[in-house]
Design a protein around this motif. Structure first.
Motif, short mmCIF file in Angstrom:
data_model
loop_
_atom_site.label_atom_id
_atom_site.label_comp_id
_atom_site.label_asym_id
_atom_site.label_seq_id
_atom_site.Cartn_x
_atom_site.Cartn_y
_atom_site.Cartn_z
N GLY A 335 6.31 2.95 -2.61
CA GLY A 335 5.29 2.09 -3.20
C GLY A 335 4.25 2.86 -3.98
N ASP A 336 3.88 4.04 -3.47
CA ASP A 336 2.90 4.88 -4.17
C ASP A 336 3.47 5.41 -5.48
OD1 ASP A 336 1.08 4.46 -2.16
OD2 ASP A 336 1.55 6.32 -1.09
N LEU A 337 4.74 5.83 -5.43
CA LEU A 337 5.39 6.31 -6.66
C LEU A 337 5.44 5.20 -7.71
CD1 LEU A 337 8.45 8.38 -5.36
CD2 LEU A 337 6.41 9.25 -6.49
N ASP A 338 5.82 4.01 -7.25
CA ASP A 338 5.94 2.89 -8.18
C ASP A 338 4.60 2.53 -8.79
OD1 ASP A 338 7.59 0.82 -9.40
OD2 ASP A 338 6.46 -0.59 -8.16
N GLU A 339 3.53 2.63 -7.98
CA GLU A 339 2.20 2.30 -8.48
C GLU A 339 1.75 3.28 -9.55
OE1 GLU A 339 -2.34 1.63 -6.74
OE2 GLU A 339 -0.64 1.79 -5.37
N VAL A 340 2.02 4.58 -9.33
CA VAL A 340 1.64 5.59 -10.32
C VAL A 340 2.42 5.40 -11.61
CG1 VAL A 340 1.71 8.04 -10.86
CG2 VAL A 340 0.89 7.30 -8.64
N LEU A 341 3.73 5.28 -11.49
CA LEU A 341 4.56 5.13 -12.68
C LEU A 341 4.27 3.81 -13.39
CD1 LEU A 341 7.95 6.47 -11.28
CD2 LEU A 341 6.40 7.64 -12.84
N GLY A 342 4.03 2.76 -12.60
CA GLY A 342 3.71 1.47 -13.20
C GLY A 342 2.39 1.50 -13.94
N GLY A 343 1.41 2.25 -13.39
CA GLY A 343 0.12 2.37 -14.05
C GLY A 343 0.23 3.02 -15.41
N VAL A 344 1.07 4.07 -15.49
CA VAL A 344 1.29 4.73 -16.78
C VAL A 344 2.02 3.79 -17.73
CG1 VAL A 344 2.41 6.66 -17.94
CG2 VAL A 344 1.30 7.01 -15.72
N ASP A 357 12.90 -0.12 -7.65
CA ASP A 357 13.32 -1.43 -7.15
C ASP A 357 13.82 -1.33 -5.72
OD1 ASP A 357 13.88 -4.07 -7.05
OD2 ASP A 357 15.74 -3.97 -8.21
N VAL A 358 12.89 -1.23 -4.78
CA VAL A 358 13.24 -1.21 -3.36
C VAL A 358 12.31 -2.18 -2.62
CG1 VAL A 358 14.10 1.15 -3.36
CG2 VAL A 358 11.68 0.74 -2.91
N GLU A 359 12.84 -2.80 -1.57
CA GLU A 359 12.04 -3.74 -0.81
C GLU A 359 11.06 -3.02 0.11
OE1 GLU A 359 14.48 -6.48 1.26
OE2 GLU A 359 15.38 -7.35 -0.55
N ASP A 360 11.50 -1.90 0.69
CA ASP A 360 10.67 -1.16 1.64
C ASP A 360 9.76 -0.19 0.88
OD1 ASP A 360 9.49 0.11 3.73
OD2 ASP A 360 11.32 1.05 4.51
N LYS A 361 8.53 -0.61 0.61
CA LYS A 361 7.59 0.22 -0.14
C LYS A 361 7.10 1.42 0.67
CE LYS A 361 7.65 -2.40 -3.78
NZ LYS A 361 8.28 -1.93 -5.04
N ASP A 362 7.34 1.40 1.99
CA ASP A 362 6.93 2.52 2.84
C ASP A 362 8.02 3.57 2.98
OD1 ASP A 362 4.38 1.53 3.36
OD2 ASP A 362 5.09 0.29 5.02
N MET A 363 9.16 3.32 2.37
CA MET A 363 10.25 4.29 2.43
C MET A 363 9.81 5.61 1.80
SD MET A 363 14.06 4.02 0.75
CE MET A 363 13.46 4.27 -0.92
N LEU A 364 10.10 6.72 2.49
CA LEU A 364 9.70 8.03 2.00
C LEU A 364 10.72 8.56 1.00
CD1 LEU A 364 8.38 9.69 5.29
CD2 LEU A 364 7.06 8.66 3.43
N VAL A 365 10.21 9.10 -0.09
CA VAL A 365 11.06 9.60 -1.18
C VAL A 365 10.79 11.08 -1.39
CG1 VAL A 365 11.61 9.39 -3.63
CG2 VAL A 365 11.04 7.34 -2.30
#
Length: 378
Positions: A335-344, A357-365
């Motif tokens: 979720g944090d990765l998506d927020e950063v990339l989405g902000g850009v 595109d994942v349902e579990d935003k807490d999944m560690l990447v």
């Protein structure tokens, strides 16, 4: 920067309400009390008890011509009100050169201070360093109020913050004269030093590229990799491409159009990393299966530009994602990765679709691996 300390007062005396009189020779007169309590916005709302207790803790300090009472940039400790004398308020601009400026240069004179003028108020109101220096022109006596002795009900106590409107009003006292030119403006010191710094930057860029090769073992030589990296190179700015070209020319000391293993080692060691010949050869072998142990092997300009572009974007991604990895685990939440990339993405597009595109935003990447995926290098 090592700050030069302000001048210590030549004389310091305490003040009590018992000494209030109409005789100006005494420490404090009724005129002074009236002005301090009702004439200054900063103390006007104090109760009698608050004002009396604060005044009892204040002091009267005496300074001689040439003394510097406060210096710009130092942390605020006190508020000053001039009882008698003359001083000047000086402000340095951001263009003054800290190297060539002599210690006694305080900047442009923006105000002359006399009886009942004050200073130090902006710093205490904003909790920022002193915005000016104050130098004595004629023997000066000041009422001095230390911040810890100022009641919380006053804006100068540092327990409250000034409004934007109030700060704008205070800033008017610190405006440099129109057309002001710094007496000691920052200028290049020596062309050879600047050239050395530019060369140092280029060496660091080359070292970054080779370090990326060692850490990620990228492959090259096939048409797919060439096409992918060419696309990355096309995303570089013109100035970046020109800069990378200069880096290649710097590393290609023999002007063969290739960078040898020896050249690579020199740049890698400049980044405080050492590799043996066998380790270097193994790295090249992994990166390019077509190498086959050829002694004359070297990285061509196009290969170098492609890997430099890949290393540049990889570094950009990982440094951005590392900021999210507070515990330095190598993993961040999806979720944090998506927020950063989405902000850009939002800055350049109206597309609101989630990038990850994942349902579990807490999944560690694993963000290093994710960075490679973004570049098509995984």
């Amino acid at each position: 920067i090592e700050w030069q300390q302000p001048t210590q007062p030549r004389q310091e005396r305490s003040i009590t309400m018992d000494l209030v009189s109409t005789n100006d020779e005494l420490l404090i007169t009724t005129e002074h009390v009236d002005y301090l309590w009702t004439g200054l916005d900063f103390f006007r709302d104090l109760s009698y008890e608050e004002f009396r207790d604060m005044l009892a803790k204040a002091s009267l300090q005496t300074y001689n011509p040439g003394d510097v009472i406060i210096r710009q940039g130092m942390p605020p400790k006190s508020f000053f009100v001039i009882k008698s004398g003359v001083a000047e308020m000086c402000v340095k601009s951001k263009f003054d050169d800290p190297i060539s400026t002599p210690p006694n240069y305080l900047g442009a004179v923006v105000n002359e201070l006399t009886k009942f003028d004050y200073f130090g108020e902006r710093a205490l109101s904003t909790a920022e360093p002193y915005a000016a220096s104050v130098r004595v022109l004629e023997k000066t006596r000041c009422f001095v109020f230390n911040v810890e002795d100022i009641p919380e009900s006053s804006i100068l106590s540092k327990q409250r913050r000034a409004s934007r409107e109030m700060i704008d009003k205070l800033n008017q006292r610190y405006v440099l004269p129109e057309g002001y030119t710094p007496s000691y403006a920052a200028t290049p010191k020596d062309d050879s030093i600047l050239e050395l710094l530019v060369r140092f930057k280029q060496i660091r860029q080359a070292a970054m590229c080779f370090k990326y090769i060692m850490n990620t073992e990228p492959t090259w030589g096939d048409t797919g990799q060439i096409a992918r990296r060419s696309k990355l190179v096309s995303k570089l700015s013109k100035s970046q491409r020109e800069e990378f070209q200069k880096v290649f020319e710097l590393a290609d000391v023999h002007k063969r159009g290739k960078i040898s293993l020896l050249n690579m080692r020199e740049f890698i060691e400049s980044s405080r990393t050492t590799k043996t010949d066998s380790e270097m050869l193994e790295m090249i072998q992994k990166a390019n299966p077509l190498y086959h142990g050829r002694v004359d092997y070297g990285i061509t300009r196009d290969e170098f530009m492609g890997v430099m572009a890949e290393a540049e974007f990889y570094s950009l991604f990982t440094e951005t994602f590392e900021a999210l990895d507070k515990d330095k685990t190598g993993y961040v939440k999806a979720g944090d990765l998506d927020e950063v990339l989405g902000g850009v993405r939002d800055l350049i597009s109206g597309d609101r679709k989630s990038i990850i595109d994942v349902e579990d935003k807490d999944m560690l990447v694993d963000y290093e691996q994710f960075s490679k995926m973004l570049l098509g290098a995984a």
